[in-house]
Design a protein around this motif. Structure first.
Motif, PDB file in Angstrom:
ATOM      1  N   PHE A 136       0.755   0.876  -0.410  1.00  0.00           N
ATOM      2  CA  PHE A 136       1.440   0.210  -1.794  1.00  0.00           C
ATOM      3  C   PHE A 136       2.645   0.759  -2.505  1.00  0.00           C
ATOM      4  O   PHE A 136       2.515   2.003  -2.302  1.00  0.00           O
ATOM      5  CB  PHE A 136       0.351  -0.188  -2.759  1.00  0.00           C
ATOM      6  CG  PHE A 136      -0.689  -1.255  -2.202  1.00  0.00           C
ATOM      7  CD1 PHE A 136      -0.478  -2.673  -2.834  1.00  0.00           C
ATOM      8  CD2 PHE A 136      -1.651  -1.073  -1.472  1.00  0.00           C
ATOM      9  CE1 PHE A 136      -1.375  -3.520  -2.416  1.00  0.00           C
ATOM     10  CE2 PHE A 136      -2.498  -1.986  -1.284  1.00  0.00           C
ATOM     11  CZ  PHE A 136      -2.411  -3.301  -1.522  1.00  0.00           C
ATOM     12  N   GLU A 190       2.088  -3.362  -5.084  1.00  0.00           N
ATOM     13  CA  GLU A 190       2.351  -4.370  -4.190  1.00  0.00           C
ATOM     14  C   GLU A 190       2.669  -3.763  -3.053  1.00  0.00           C
ATOM     15  O   GLU A 190       3.249  -2.721  -2.945  1.00  0.00           O
ATOM     16  CB  GLU A 190       3.517  -5.498  -4.738  1.00  0.00           C
ATOM     17  CG  GLU A 190       4.825  -4.562  -5.000  1.00  0.00           C
ATOM     18  CD  GLU A 190       5.609  -5.946  -5.669  1.00  0.00           C
ATOM     19  OE1 GLU A 190       6.290  -6.678  -4.718  1.00  0.00           O
ATOM     20  OE2 GLU A 190       5.779  -5.797  -6.800  1.00  0.00           O
ATOM     21  N   ARG A 191       2.860  -4.706  -1.936  1.00  0.00           N
ATOM     22  CA  ARG A 191       3.177  -4.196  -0.399  1.00  0.00           C
ATOM     23  C   ARG A 191       3.521  -5.300   0.219  1.00  0.00           C
ATOM     24  O   ARG A 191       2.836  -6.594  -0.099  1.00  0.00           O
ATOM     25  CB  ARG A 191       2.200  -3.332   0.395  1.00  0.00           C
ATOM     26  CG  ARG A 191       1.234  -4.167   0.822  1.00  0.00           C
ATOM     27  CD  ARG A 191       0.277  -3.127   1.791  1.00  0.00           C
ATOM     28  NE  ARG A 191      -0.807  -3.932   2.353  1.00  0.00           N
ATOM     29  CZ  ARG A 191      -2.075  -3.392   2.677  1.00  0.00           C
ATOM     30  NH1 ARG A 191      -2.444  -2.332   2.060  1.00  0.00           N
ATOM     31  NH2 ARG A 191      -3.039  -4.287   3.295  1.00  0.00           N
ATOM     32  N   GLU A 228       3.432  -7.526   3.771  1.00  0.00           N
ATOM     33  CA  GLU A 228       2.589  -7.720   5.034  1.00  0.00           C
ATOM     34  C   GLU A 228       3.443  -7.795   6.169  1.00  0.00           C
ATOM     35  O   GLU A 228       4.760  -8.265   6.121  1.00  0.00           O
ATOM     36  CB  GLU A 228       1.489  -8.691   4.877  1.00  0.00           C
ATOM     37  CG  GLU A 228       0.510  -8.436   3.498  1.00  0.00           C
ATOM     38  CD  GLU A 228      -0.488  -7.468   3.970  1.00  0.00           C
ATOM     39  OE1 GLU A 228      -1.523  -7.652   4.036  1.00  0.00           O
ATOM     40  OE2 GLU A 228       0.183  -6.047   4.075  1.00  0.00           O
ATOM     41  N   LEU A 282       0.975  -8.681  -0.853  1.00  0.00           N
ATOM     42  CA  LEU A 282      -0.300  -8.428  -1.397  1.00  0.00           C
ATOM     43  C   LEU A 282      -0.138  -7.435  -2.511  1.00  0.00           C
ATOM     44  O   LEU A 282       0.590  -6.518  -2.751  1.00  0.00           O
ATOM     45  CB  LEU A 282      -0.833  -7.386  -0.365  1.00  0.00           C
ATOM     46  CG  LEU A 282      -2.410  -7.129  -0.701  1.00  0.00           C
ATOM     47  CD1 LEU A 282      -3.395  -8.247  -0.854  1.00  0.00           C
ATOM     48  CD2 LEU A 282      -3.058  -6.389   0.453  1.00  0.00           C
ATOM     49  N   PHE A 283      -1.037  -7.708  -3.678  1.00  0.00           N
ATOM     50  CA  PHE A 283      -0.847  -7.076  -4.943  1.00  0.00           C
ATOM     51  C   PHE A 283      -2.174  -6.310  -5.161  1.00  0.00           C
ATOM     52  O   PHE A 283      -3.233  -6.576  -4.541  1.00  0.00           O
ATOM     53  CB  PHE A 283      -0.492  -8.240  -5.921  1.00  0.00           C
ATOM     54  CG  PHE A 283       0.538  -8.925  -5.619  1.00  0.00           C
ATOM     55  CD1 PHE A 283       2.098  -8.399  -6.012  1.00  0.00           C
ATOM     56  CD2 PHE A 283       0.533 -10.149  -5.132  1.00  0.00           C
ATOM     57  CE1 PHE A 283       3.212  -9.263  -5.745  1.00  0.00           C
ATOM     58  CE2 PHE A 283       1.749 -10.711  -4.699  1.00  0.00           C
ATOM     59  CZ  PHE A 283       3.137 -10.440  -5.100  1.00  0.00           C
ATOM     60  N   ALA A 284      -1.967  -5.392  -6.052  1.00  0.00           N
ATOM     61  CA  ALA A 284      -3.359  -4.406  -6.133  1.00  0.00           C
ATOM     62  C   ALA A 284      -3.393  -3.729  -7.616  1.00  0.00           C
ATOM     63  O   ALA A 284      -2.121  -3.493  -8.149  1.00  0.00           O
ATOM     64  CB  ALA A 284      -3.573  -3.321  -5.165  1.00  0.00           C
ATOM     65  N   VAL A 311     -10.245  -0.522  -5.790  1.00  0.00           N
ATOM     66  CA  VAL A 311      -8.669  -1.398  -5.696  1.00  0.00           C
ATOM     67  C   VAL A 311      -9.057  -2.703  -5.255  1.00  0.00           C
ATOM     68  O   VAL A 311      -9.802  -3.365  -4.528  1.00  0.00           O
ATOM     69  CB  VAL A 311      -8.264  -0.438  -4.430  1.00  0.00           C
ATOM     70  CG1 VAL A 311      -7.119  -1.264  -4.134  1.00  0.00           C
ATOM     71  CG2 VAL A 311      -7.992   1.021  -4.639  1.00  0.00           C
ATOM     72  N   GLU A 336      -7.378  -6.349  -4.880  1.00  0.00           N
ATOM     73  CA  GLU A 336      -6.259  -6.614  -4.307  1.00  0.00           C
ATOM     74  C   GLU A 336      -6.235  -8.242  -4.511  1.00  0.00           C
ATOM     75  O   GLU A 336      -7.054  -8.882  -4.522  1.00  0.00           O
ATOM     76  CB  GLU A 336      -6.281  -6.635  -2.682  1.00  0.00           C
ATOM     77  CG  GLU A 336      -6.399  -5.049  -2.402  1.00  0.00           C
ATOM     78  CD  GLU A 336      -6.342  -4.742  -0.888  1.00  0.00           C
ATOM     79  OE1 GLU A 336      -6.043  -3.729  -0.389  1.00  0.00           O
ATOM     80  OE2 GLU A 336      -6.541  -5.597  -0.131  1.00  0.00           O
ATOM     81  N   CYS A 337      -4.912  -8.702  -4.510  1.00  0.00           N
ATOM     82  CA  CYS A 337      -4.670 -10.345  -4.829  1.00  0.00           C
ATOM     83  C   CYS A 337      -3.799 -10.737  -3.662  1.00  0.00           C
ATOM     84  O   CYS A 337      -2.625 -10.249  -3.523  1.00  0.00           O
ATOM     85  CB  CYS A 337      -4.017 -10.267  -6.149  1.00  0.00           C
ATOM     86  SG  CYS A 337      -3.555 -12.147  -6.397  1.00  0.00           S
ATOM     87  N   ARG A 338      -4.216 -11.541  -3.078  1.00  0.00           N
ATOM     88  CA  ARG A 338      -3.337 -12.600  -2.168  1.00  0.00           C
ATOM     89  C   ARG A 338      -2.920 -13.881  -2.661  1.00  0.00           C
ATOM     90  O   ARG A 338      -3.921 -14.540  -3.189  1.00  0.00           O
ATOM     91  CB  ARG A 338      -3.885 -12.651  -0.719  1.00  0.00           C
ATOM     92  CG  ARG A 338      -4.288 -11.495   0.169  1.00  0.00           C
ATOM     93  CD  ARG A 338      -4.742 -12.022   1.367  1.00  0.00           C
ATOM     94  NE  ARG A 338      -5.172 -10.303   2.138  1.00  0.00           N
ATOM     95  CZ  ARG A 338      -4.493  -9.846   2.420  1.00  0.00           C
ATOM     96  NH1 ARG A 338      -3.082 -10.155   2.859  1.00  0.00           N
ATOM     97  NH2 ARG A 338      -4.682  -8.660   3.372  1.00  0.00           N
ATOM     98  N   PHE A 354      -9.025 -12.640  -4.802  1.00  0.00           N
ATOM     99  CA  PHE A 354      -9.133 -11.184  -5.388  1.00  0.00           C
ATOM    100  C   PHE A 354     -10.250 -10.628  -4.664  1.00  0.00           C
ATOM    101  O   PHE A 354     -11.324 -11.124  -4.535  1.00  0.00           O
ATOM    102  CB  PHE A 354      -9.192 -11.262  -6.833  1.00  0.00           C
ATOM    103  CG  PHE A 354      -8.205 -11.943  -7.494  1.00  0.00           C
ATOM    104  CD1 PHE A 354      -7.180 -11.535  -8.021  1.00  0.00           C
ATOM    105  CD2 PHE A 354      -8.498 -13.510  -7.690  1.00  0.00           C
ATOM    106  CE1 PHE A 354      -6.155 -12.235  -8.491  1.00  0.00           C
ATOM    107  CE2 PHE A 354      -7.462 -14.281  -8.377  1.00  0.00           C
ATOM    108  CZ  PHE A 354      -6.240 -13.678  -8.745  1.00  0.00           C
TER     109      PHE A 354
END
Length: 144
Positions: free
Chosen positions: A17, A35-36, A38, A44-46, A103, A105-107, A124
């Motif tokens: 991230f 964020e990152r 994919e 993808l957020f965190a 951690v 994460e959110c998609r 989440f």
């Protein structure tokens, strides 16, 4: 748009991230957020839950999860609209607890786009297990 705002806490990003640029002062206070991208191009957020994010039992407060949802579902709506949106409504289901140190994460998913309204949902999770879901409607500013 102005430069991103700093978080009051310095935390190393989770593996893979990078820090998200945050422009809302309240979200900056709750951050940092990460964020990152994919392999399929989705984002993808965190965030890493800490003592600021938990209730008296040590569980991540539902209000923090809603703030996280507003930040990242809203970002997805803004990207889908190609401009600024504001929250019309958001509903969430809290499935299980997350704890300090997790951690989260959110998609996000764009479910529907109209001229004036963007429909966005999110999942989440902690270590692949869902802790909450959210659905939301976003008004595209200037659209009628």
């Amino acid at each position: 748009m102005s430069a991103g705002l700093p978080s009051p806490v310095s935390v190393a990003p989770p593996a893979g991230f990078v820090p998200s640029e945050i422009h809302d002062p309240f979200e900056a206070y709750m951050g940092p957020l990460f964020e990152r991208t994919e392999a399929d191009g989705s984002r993808l957020f965190a965030f890493i839950a800490d003592a600021r994010h938990v209730d008296e039992t040590g569980a991540v407060h539902e209000g923090m999860l809603m703030t996280f949802a507003d930040a990242f579902l809203g970002g997805a709506a803004n990207r889908a609209a190609g401009g600024d949106c504001v929250t019309l409504s958001m509903q969430a289901s809290f499935l299980t607890e997350a704890r300090a140190g997790d951690v989260i994460e959110c998609r996000t998913q764009i479910d529907r786009v109209t001229r004036a309204i963007i429909f966005v949902s999110g999942r989440f999770s902690v270590s692949g297990a869902d802790v909450a879901t959210a659905t939301s409607l976003w008004k595209v500013l200037g659209a009628r």
